[in-house]
Design a protein around this motif. Structure first.
Motif, PDB file in Angstrom:
ATOM      1  N   PHE A 142      -9.558  -3.025 -12.463  1.00 27.55           N
ATOM      2  CA  PHE A 142      -8.675  -2.528 -13.516  1.00 27.55           C
ATOM      3  C   PHE A 142      -9.196  -3.043 -14.861  1.00 27.55           C
ATOM      4  O   PHE A 142     -10.041  -3.947 -14.913  1.00 27.55           O
ATOM      5  CB  PHE A 142      -7.250  -3.067 -13.325  1.00 27.55           C
ATOM      6  N   SER A 188       6.452   3.334 -13.878  1.00 24.18           N
ATOM      7  CA  SER A 188       5.917   3.523 -15.240  1.00 24.18           C
ATOM      8  C   SER A 188       7.074   3.652 -16.228  1.00 24.18           C
ATOM      9  O   SER A 188       8.204   3.975 -15.850  1.00 24.18           O
ATOM     10  CB  SER A 188       5.048   4.784 -15.289  1.00 24.18           C
ATOM     11  N   GLN A 227      12.335  16.542 -10.672  1.00 27.63           N
ATOM     12  CA  GLN A 227      11.083  16.658 -11.437  1.00 27.63           C
ATOM     13  C   GLN A 227      10.197  17.759 -10.826  1.00 27.63           C
ATOM     14  O   GLN A 227       9.126  18.035 -11.326  1.00 27.63           O
ATOM     15  CB  GLN A 227      10.330  15.327 -11.418  1.00 27.63           C
ATOM     16  N   VAL A 276      -4.420   3.945  -2.561  1.00 25.75           N
ATOM     17  CA  VAL A 276      -5.231   3.485  -3.702  1.00 25.75           C
ATOM     18  C   VAL A 276      -4.516   2.388  -4.483  1.00 25.75           C
ATOM     19  O   VAL A 276      -3.277   2.321  -4.477  1.00 25.75           O
ATOM     20  CB  VAL A 276      -5.590   4.641  -4.680  1.00 25.75           C
ATOM     21  N   PHE A 277      -5.306   1.556  -5.122  1.00 22.43           N
ATOM     22  CA  PHE A 277      -4.908   0.539  -6.115  1.00 22.43           C
ATOM     23  C   PHE A 277      -4.477  -0.837  -5.620  1.00 22.43           C
ATOM     24  O   PHE A 277      -4.312  -1.732  -6.445  1.00 22.43           O
ATOM     25  CB  PHE A 277      -3.820   1.070  -7.059  1.00 22.43           C
ATOM     26  N   PRO A 278      -4.234  -1.084  -4.318  1.00 20.97           N
ATOM     27  CA  PRO A 278      -3.811  -2.455  -3.998  1.00 20.97           C
ATOM     28  C   PRO A 278      -4.937  -3.489  -4.078  1.00 20.97           C
ATOM     29  O   PRO A 278      -6.111  -3.127  -4.147  1.00 20.97           O
ATOM     30  CB  PRO A 278      -3.275  -2.352  -2.566  1.00 20.97           C
ATOM     31  N   GLU A 323       7.683   5.924 -18.221  1.00 20.60           N
ATOM     32  CA  GLU A 323       8.243   7.282 -18.217  1.00 20.60           C
ATOM     33  C   GLU A 323       9.206   7.462 -17.036  1.00 20.60           C
ATOM     34  O   GLU A 323      10.298   8.015 -17.192  1.00 20.60           O
ATOM     35  CB  GLU A 323       7.110   8.325 -18.133  1.00 20.60           C
ATOM     36  N   MET A 324       8.781   6.994 -15.868  1.00 26.97           N
ATOM     37  CA  MET A 324       9.654   7.169 -14.691  1.00 26.97           C
ATOM     38  C   MET A 324      10.928   6.324 -14.827  1.00 26.97           C
ATOM     39  O   MET A 324      12.001   6.726 -14.358  1.00 26.97           O
ATOM     40  CB  MET A 324       8.894   6.806 -13.399  1.00 26.97           C
ATOM     41  N   ALA A 347       0.866  -1.181   0.000  1.00 31.62           N
ATOM     42  CA  ALA A 347       0.000   0.000   0.000  1.00 31.62           C
ATOM     43  C   ALA A 347       0.903   1.231   0.000  1.00 31.62           C
ATOM     44  O   ALA A 347       1.341   1.690   1.059  1.00 31.62           O
ATOM     45  CB  ALA A 347      -0.914  -0.015   1.216  1.00 31.62           C
ATOM     46  N   MET A 348       1.213   1.681  -1.202  1.00 34.06           N
ATOM     47  CA  MET A 348       2.168   2.774  -1.361  1.00 34.06           C
ATOM     48  C   MET A 348       1.498   3.981  -2.012  1.00 34.06           C
ATOM     49  O   MET A 348       1.574   5.097  -1.511  1.00 34.06           O
ATOM     50  CB  MET A 348       3.325   2.277  -2.237  1.00 34.06           C
ATOM     51  N   THR A 349       0.809   3.740  -3.145  1.00 29.38           N
ATOM     52  CA  THR A 349       0.239   4.838  -3.921  1.00 29.38           C
ATOM     53  C   THR A 349      -0.903   5.513  -3.169  1.00 29.38           C
ATOM     54  O   THR A 349      -1.697   4.850  -2.501  1.00 29.38           O
ATOM     55  CB  THR A 349      -0.292   4.289  -5.266  1.00 29.38           C
ATOM     56  N   ILE A 362       2.521   0.653 -16.421  1.00 29.33           N
ATOM     57  CA  ILE A 362       2.232   1.710 -15.434  1.00 29.33           C
ATOM     58  C   ILE A 362       2.693   1.274 -14.036  1.00 29.33           C
ATOM     59  O   ILE A 362       3.323   2.043 -13.303  1.00 29.33           O
ATOM     60  CB  ILE A 362       0.710   2.016 -15.403  1.00 29.33           C
ATOM     61  N   ALA A 363       2.367   0.027 -13.668  1.00 33.33           N
ATOM     62  CA  ALA A 363       2.652  -0.448 -12.307  1.00 33.33           C
ATOM     63  C   ALA A 363       4.131  -0.747 -12.109  1.00 33.33           C
ATOM     64  O   ALA A 363       4.833  -1.088 -13.059  1.00 33.33           O
ATOM     65  CB  ALA A 363       1.832  -1.704 -12.028  1.00 33.33           C
ATOM     66  N   GLY A 364       4.568  -0.601 -10.859  1.00 32.57           N
ATOM     67  CA  GLY A 364       5.941  -0.990 -10.502  1.00 32.57           C
ATOM     68  C   GLY A 364       7.004  -0.112 -11.141  1.00 32.57           C
ATOM     69  O   GLY A 364       8.140  -0.544 -11.322  1.00 32.57           O
ATOM     70  N   ASN A 404      13.199   8.322 -16.929  1.00 30.14           N
ATOM     71  CA  ASN A 404      13.797   9.404 -16.127  1.00 30.14           C
ATOM     72  C   ASN A 404      14.986   8.873 -15.339  1.00 30.14           C
ATOM     73  O   ASN A 404      16.035   9.502 -15.254  1.00 30.14           O
ATOM     74  CB  ASN A 404      12.771   9.964 -15.122  1.00 30.14           C
TER      75      ASN A 404
HETATM   76  C1  FAD Z   1      -2.155  -2.867 -12.589  1.00 28.56           C
HETATM   77  C2  FAD Z   1      -1.736  -1.960 -11.497  1.00 28.56           C
HETATM   78  C3  FAD Z   1      -1.477  -2.468 -10.235  1.00 28.56           C
HETATM   79  C4  FAD Z   1      -1.084  -1.620  -9.197  1.00 28.56           C
HETATM   80  N1  FAD Z   1      -0.885  -2.139  -7.954  1.00 28.56           N
HETATM   81  C5  FAD Z   1      -0.541  -1.321  -6.934  1.00 28.56           C
HETATM   82  C6  FAD Z   1      -0.375  -1.848  -5.609  1.00 28.56           C
HETATM   83  O1  FAD Z   1      -0.505  -3.037  -5.374  1.00 28.56           O
HETATM   84  N2  FAD Z   1      -0.044  -0.982  -4.610  1.00 28.56           N
HETATM   85  C7  FAD Z   1       0.133   0.354  -4.831  1.00 28.56           C
HETATM   86  O2  FAD Z   1       0.457   1.074  -3.901  1.00 28.56           O
HETATM   87  N3  FAD Z   1      -0.036   0.882  -6.080  1.00 28.56           N
HETATM   88  C8  FAD Z   1      -0.368   0.080  -7.128  1.00 28.56           C
HETATM   89  N4  FAD Z   1      -0.528   0.587  -8.395  1.00 28.56           N
HETATM   90  C9  FAD Z   1      -0.372   2.019  -8.600  1.00 28.56           C
HETATM   91  C10 FAD Z   1       0.880   2.381  -9.381  1.00 28.56           C
HETATM   92  O3  FAD Z   1       2.025   2.234  -8.582  1.00 28.56           O
HETATM   93  C11 FAD Z   1       0.694   3.828  -9.895  1.00 28.56           C
HETATM   94  O4  FAD Z   1      -0.365   3.802 -10.812  1.00 28.56           O
HETATM   95  C12 FAD Z   1       1.948   4.381 -10.531  1.00 28.56           C
HETATM   96  O5  FAD Z   1       2.941   4.626  -9.570  1.00 28.56           O
HETATM   97  C13 FAD Z   1       1.661   5.707 -11.277  1.00 28.56           C
HETATM   98  O6  FAD Z   1       1.033   6.609 -10.444  1.00 28.56           O
HETATM   99  P1  FAD Z   1      -0.331   7.321 -10.905  1.00 28.56           P
HETATM  100  O7  FAD Z   1      -1.264   6.272 -11.377  1.00 28.56           O
HETATM  101  O8  FAD Z   1      -0.774   8.195  -9.800  1.00 28.56           O
HETATM  102  O9  FAD Z   1       0.056   8.168 -12.181  1.00 28.56           O
HETATM  103  P2  FAD Z   1       0.680   9.643 -12.167  1.00 28.56           P
HETATM  104  O10 FAD Z   1       1.845   9.702 -11.255  1.00 28.56           O
HETATM  105  O11 FAD Z   1      -0.411  10.621 -11.968  1.00 28.56           O
HETATM  106  O12 FAD Z   1       1.219   9.732 -13.662  1.00 28.56           O
HETATM  107  C14 FAD Z   1       0.358   9.874 -14.803  1.00 28.56           C
HETATM  108  C15 FAD Z   1       1.234   9.742 -16.053  1.00 28.56           C
HETATM  109  O13 FAD Z   1       2.237  10.761 -16.052  1.00 28.56           O
HETATM  110  C16 FAD Z   1       3.533  10.180 -16.117  1.00 28.56           C
HETATM  111  N5  FAD Z   1       4.446  10.971 -15.301  1.00 28.56           N
HETATM  112  C17 FAD Z   1       4.314  11.354 -14.003  1.00 28.56           C
HETATM  113  N6  FAD Z   1       5.377  12.043 -13.600  1.00 28.56           N
HETATM  114  C18 FAD Z   1       6.232  12.105 -14.658  1.00 28.56           C
HETATM  115  C19 FAD Z   1       7.519  12.681 -14.865  1.00 28.56           C
HETATM  116  N7  FAD Z   1       8.162  13.332 -13.893  1.00 28.56           N
HETATM  117  N8  FAD Z   1       8.096  12.533 -16.086  1.00 28.56           N
HETATM  118  C20 FAD Z   1       7.449  11.871 -17.087  1.00 28.56           C
HETATM  119  N9  FAD Z   1       6.233  11.318 -16.948  1.00 28.56           N
HETATM  120  C21 FAD Z   1       5.627  11.421 -15.736  1.00 28.56           C
HETATM  121  C22 FAD Z   1       3.367   8.763 -15.571  1.00 28.56           C
HETATM  122  O14 FAD Z   1       4.373   7.888 -16.045  1.00 28.56           O
HETATM  123  C23 FAD Z   1       1.991   8.414 -16.104  1.00 28.56           C
HETATM  124  O15 FAD Z   1       2.098   7.996 -17.430  1.00 28.56           O
HETATM  125  C24 FAD Z   1      -0.936  -0.240  -9.443  1.00 28.56           C
HETATM  126  C25 FAD Z   1      -1.177   0.265 -10.721  1.00 28.56           C
HETATM  127  C26 FAD Z   1      -1.574  -0.570 -11.743  1.00 28.56           C
HETATM  128  C27 FAD Z   1      -1.832   0.003 -13.111  1.00 28.56           C
END
Ligand code: FAD
Length: 390
Positions: free
Chosen positions: A197, A358, A377, A155-157, A360-361, A124-126, A354-356, A364
């Motif tokens: 999802f 993204s 950033q 959110v998301f776990p 883009e990150m 539970a990180m996000t 996106i997960a683990g 970076n």
């Molecule tokens: C299938 C799935 C499973 C997941 N499971 C878990 C879980 O078990 N536990 C948990 O805690 N979270 C989980 N997550 C959440 C996941 O870790 C986040 O979705 C991820 O870290 C991206 O955060 P965000 O969705 O808020 O996107 P945002 O951070 O809002 O980003 C939106 C978009 O902008 C891009 N972006 C953001 N900042 C930058 C930058 N500085 N430079 C370039 N591009 C950028 C991102 O790459 C993305 O494409 C899960 C997500 C998915 C899709």
């Protein structure tokens, strides 16, 4: 670098394949479309010694290598893509963080039931306002006697886990971040409405309202963020392995189909338009495999593998998504139905971009390594009464 498997690795790979063929192949379709984590598979895997492959035997693991765990993901996914999740959860990510940082008592209470396949853990990180900017997390851990009171929203776990590894803020800045373990059912902890999802996997918001965490459930105190994030290197290898394994699963299926399905009186593989697709898929599979094995092997040798892991995840995630997509195309309408697992692998692969970390990150991160400097950033700081950007 030599990627020919040793005799021991080949034997391990074959034994996992035999297990997966016997225990998991039947029911693969139903398992993929079931919402719940396949706990019955976790128990079978625990008995077969496939959970905690890389953890020391003293902790209940098998004392194996990251490469062994990657081989296990590959072989299991070949017969049952969904069951590869169990190898992921049981060998990468949170379980390794516990293996590395939990004390003996915590290992007994939290790690052991996971290794027995009796419990499931989720990270539970996000948070709603802290996604890619993880260090903006606002869930607080405020001292209360010897323990802490945790408040915040995640959110998301997986909403069905028994334990959550919760990233918390004990104080300001990156140095204020650490983690605690909170069990489902703890007073003040609520799992929100379940949502889905695109992959159909379920997720929910987690609400922590002044949840008491005793001192013995603190995993990492303030200052633990970097240690915790280091666990992500291994997590990324597992994530990359699943992407690639799903790509290979779909490629194999589409290849068989192209050799048997006839149109215009000829098998599909006679058409050059499809031959080139398969040639491109094969190149991606091989390239991704090499990058993944390099990251896993060097990770095992103890070299700093951050760049190699980043590159492997990035490439495998893209390859997995593109190959599942092309395989689906090659199978026409059938590939788009739920009668095969190609559409499932396609939907799952999309999420791992996106997960683990993204794509883009990850780029970076790589840019910082290429140019040997940190690129913040954050918005540039502007001095008061001055328009000069500092
Ligand atoms: C299938 C799935 C499973 C997941 N499971 C878990 C879980 O078990 N536990 C948990 O805690 N979270 C989980 N997550 C959440 C996941 O870790 C986040 O979705 C991820 O870290 C991206 O955060 P965000 O969705 O808020 O996107 P945002 O951070 O809002 O980003 C939106 C978009 O902008 C891009 N972006 C953001 N900042 C930058 C930058 N500085 N430079 C370039 N591009 C950028 C991102 O790459 C993305 O494409 C899960 C997500 C998915 C899709």
């Amino acid at each position: 670098m030599d990627f020919i498997l040793s005799e021991q690795q080949s034997m391990f790979r074959d034994s996992v394949a035999a297990f997966a063929r016997k225990e998991l192949a039947a029911g693969a379709l139903a398992r993929a479309h079931a919402a719940e984590f396949p706990r019955e598979v976790a128990q079978k895997m625990a008995q077969a010694g496939l959970l905690g492959i890389t953890l020391p035997e003293a902790d209940g693991g098998a004392g194996g290598t990251l490469m062994d765990a990657v081989l296990a993901i590959e072989q299991v996914a070949m017969f049952c893509p969904r069951s590869a999740d169990v190898i992921q959860e049981g060998n990468f990510g949170a379980i390794r963080v516990l293996g590395k940082f939990a004390n003996a008592d915590q290992k007994k209470r939290f790690l052991s039931p996971l290794l027995r396949g009796e419990e499931v853990i989720a990270v539970a990180m996000t948070e709603p306002d802290a996604g890619s900017a993880t260090t903006d997390l606002a869930t607080t851990a405020v001292p209360d006697g010897k323990g802490f009171r945790v408040s915040g929203t995640k959110v998301f776990p997986n909403p069905h886990a028994d334990q959550y590894l919760v990233y918390v803020r004990y104080g300001p800045g990156v140095r204020g971040i650490g983690s605690v373990i909170i069990r489902r059912g703890a007073p003040g902890f609520t799992v929100g409405t379940t949502s889905k999802f695109m992959s159909d996997a379920e997720w929910a918001s987690l609400y922590f309202d002044n949840v008491y965490v005793p001192p013995e459930d603190v995993l990492l105190p303030a200052g633990g963020f970097k240690q915790q994030i280091s666990g992500f290197n291994a997590e990324r290898i597992g994530n990359a392995a699943r992407s690639l394994a799903y790509g290979r699963y779909c490629y194999n299926l589409a290849r068989d189909y192209a050799m048997t399905r006839k149109q215009f009186g000829r098998p599909l593989c006679d058409f050059q338009g499809l031959q080139w697709k398969f040639a491109d898929m094969k190149i991606q599979l091989d390239a991704a495999q090499l990058l993944l094995y390099r990251a896993a092997t060097n990770g095992d040798r103890g070299f700093p593998a951050a760049d190699e892991t980043t590159i492997a995840k990035l490439y495998c995630n893209k390859a997995g998504f593109e190959i599942t997509n092309e395989a689906l195309q090659c199978m026409g309408g059938l590939g788009y139905t739920r009668e095969t697992l190609v559409e499932y692998c396609f939907r799952r692969s999309r999420g791992w971009m996106i997960a683990g970390g993204s794509l883009e990150m990850l780029r970076n991160r790589l840019a910082e390594s290429i140019f040997e400097r940190r690129f913040s950033q954050r918005p540039p700081r502007v001095a008061l009464g001055d328009t000069t950007v500092s």
